[in-house]
Design a protein around this motif. Structure first.
Motif, short mmCIF file in Angstrom:
data_model
loop_
_atom_site.label_atom_id
_atom_site.label_comp_id
_atom_site.label_asym_id
_atom_site.label_seq_id
_atom_site.Cartn_x
_atom_site.Cartn_y
_atom_site.Cartn_z
N ALA A 137 0.81 -1.22 0.00
CA ALA A 137 0.00 0.00 0.00
C ALA A 137 0.84 1.27 0.00
O ALA A 137 0.32 2.36 -0.25
CB ALA A 137 -0.93 0.00 1.21
N GLU A 138 2.15 1.16 0.26
CA GLU A 138 3.04 2.32 0.25
C GLU A 138 3.31 2.83 -1.16
O GLU A 138 3.82 3.93 -1.35
CB GLU A 138 4.38 1.96 0.90
N PHE A 139 2.95 2.03 -2.18
CA PHE A 139 3.34 2.35 -3.55
C PHE A 139 2.14 2.86 -4.35
O PHE A 139 1.02 2.37 -4.21
CB PHE A 139 3.92 1.10 -4.23
N ASP A 140 2.41 3.83 -5.22
CA ASP A 140 1.38 4.28 -6.16
C ASP A 140 1.10 3.20 -7.19
O ASP A 140 -0.05 2.94 -7.55
CB ASP A 140 1.84 5.56 -6.86
N THR A 141 2.18 2.58 -7.69
CA THR A 141 2.07 1.44 -8.61
C THR A 141 3.02 0.36 -8.12
O THR A 141 4.22 0.61 -7.98
CB THR A 141 2.45 1.84 -10.05
N LYS A 225 -2.63 -6.06 -10.18
CA LYS A 225 -2.04 -4.88 -9.56
C LYS A 225 -0.52 -4.98 -9.42
O LYS A 225 0.13 -4.00 -9.10
CB LYS A 225 -2.66 -4.65 -8.18
N GLN A 284 6.53 2.19 -8.05
CA GLN A 284 6.61 3.63 -8.27
C GLN A 284 5.98 4.40 -7.11
O GLN A 284 4.88 4.07 -6.66
CB GLN A 284 5.89 4.00 -9.56
N ILE A 285 6.70 5.42 -6.62
CA ILE A 285 6.19 6.37 -5.63
C ILE A 285 6.53 7.77 -6.13
O ILE A 285 7.70 8.09 -6.33
CB ILE A 285 6.79 6.14 -4.23
N ASN A 286 5.50 8.56 -6.36
CA ASN A 286 5.69 9.94 -6.84
C ASN A 286 6.56 9.98 -8.10
O ASN A 286 7.45 10.82 -8.25
CB ASN A 286 6.30 10.82 -5.75
N GLY A 287 6.34 9.00 -8.99
CA GLY A 287 7.04 8.99 -10.27
C GLY A 287 8.44 8.43 -10.23
O GLY A 287 9.11 8.40 -11.27
N ARG A 290 11.10 2.95 -6.51
CA ARG A 290 11.54 2.82 -5.11
C ARG A 290 11.44 1.36 -4.67
O ARG A 290 10.68 0.58 -5.23
CB ARG A 290 10.66 3.67 -4.20
#
Length: 369
Positions: A137-141, A225, A284-287, A290
């Motif tokens: 859940a920490e990741f955007d993707t 996902k 991905q986190i904020n583009g 990570r």
């Protein structure tokens, strides 16, 4: 609200669960088993006991009547019968099974149920699913999530570098049954003992390889996902090669009864153990690409006036943390529940979840790279 709980199964994990519940002001507990000798052996725990034959549906249904919740700490093959009796008793149901077929039977019973049915609530499956879902859940993707768990002797001596710390039947299932995974974005089955890797922590080297059952329902939840999701057992180097000799070259994967006899005859049990949870996610986190890891290391410890193994403590804490959240209304009150529905922080704040971060006895870290 104070709950009255019946634990079915007076083995090592059942005893640990009973001890923790007895120490809590929020629970009343009864420990049940068919074996009078097993019940007599736990008399020093100071909890009420009840003889119940889990293979007798009528005796089981009568024995579970009147309880708010039932926790099965019995062998996986008794799971469907115990869950059926819990439904008849209108009690919430929890278990520790890693067996996929047993979990499917519990899921079917949950249809239209007025109470909770939550299988796979121990360490792995169980806590590792809660931790893995929180990490994802920490990741955007999310690209990948790899979860690894080991229950290991602190002082390995034999060639396998392993001692028995929990159910031998469950251990053999892990080594022999197909493994759930997500590969190239598709939910699939992989072979046990494959996808070998090495990792290090605190100056100790480990090996990891596929084993069955540890992911629980996460592959269903994360299908579409994530590109890759896996579960692997952690062992000291050399263990996997010997397993392949026993299971494949000597054919003991077709003689699980003989393999169980060999393990229980040749491998001593130990309470001087360590449980290692090592989850890694990438995405991905904020583009930006990570990677994050969640690591937990637990040791045997004294609770009350007795020393309990790390696998006993972490498994019992895994199931009781979610039991406590259901009791307090922090989770749905009916139907089938998955581990990934449990918020990690909420779990760790329960009186039992706190055992996963008990001061200098273990540590919980989340590291970003």
């Amino acid at each position: 609200m104070r709950w009255n709980i019946c634990i079915v199964g007076a083995g090592k994990i059942g005893q640990m669960i009973a001890t923790l519940l007895k120490m809590s002001p929020n629970y009343q507990v009864t420990l049940a088993d068919h074996d009078l000798a097993a019940l007599g052996a736990v008399s020093d725990l100071g909890v009420p006991t009840r003889q119940i034959d889990a293979k007798d549906p009528d005796d089981l249904a009568r024995g579970l009547a009147g309880f708010d919740a039932v926790i099965s700490a019995a062998p996986y093959f008794l799971t469907p019968a115990i869950a059926t009796a819990a439904k008849s008793a209108r009690a919430h149901y929890f278990d520790l099974t890693e067996d996929v077929a047993a979990t499917d039977a519990v899921r079917a019973l949950a249809q239209g149920s007025a109470t909770v049915f939550m299988p796979q609530c121990g360490l792995a499956p169980g806590f590792v699913g809660i931790a893995g879902a929180a990490l994802a859940a920490e990741f955007d993707t999310l690209d990948s999530l790899h979860m690894r768990v080991g229950a290991l002797p602190k002082f390995p001596t034999n060639a396998l570098k392993y001692n028995l710390t929990w159910s031998t039947d469950g251990l053999i299932n892990e080594y022999c049954n197909p493994c759930d995974a997500i590969v190239a974005g598709e939910r699939t089955k992989t072979a046990p003992l494959e996808d070998y890797e090495r990792l290090g922590l605190d100056g100790v080297e480990y090996e990891c390889f596929n084993t069955s059952g540890g992911l629980g329902t996460l592959p269903e939840t994360l299908e579409g996902k994530a590109r890759a999701v896996s579960y692997r057992s952690i062992r000291y180097p050399g263990h996997c090669d010997i397993l392949k000799l026993l299971l494949h070259d000597l054919g003991l994967e077709r003689r699980r009864d003989l393999l169980k006899e060999i393990f229980e005859t040749a491998l001593p049990r130990t309470d001087q153990d360590v449980v290692l949870v090592y989850c890694t996610a990438r995405g991905q986190i904020n583009g930006a690409l990570r990677e994050k890891s969640l690591i937990n290391k637990s040791f045997s410890r004294q609770i009350g006036d007795q020393t309990w193994s790390a696998i006993q403590v972490t498994t019992a804490a895994g199931v009781l943390g979610v039991v406590d959240l259901v009791r307090r209304g922090r989770l749905p009150q009916q139907g089938f529940l998955r581990q990934e529905q449990v918020a990690l922080n909420a779990f760790l704040e329960t009186e039992f979840g706190q055992l996963y971060r008990a001061g200098d006895l273990d540590h919980m870290t989340m590291a970003a790279e």
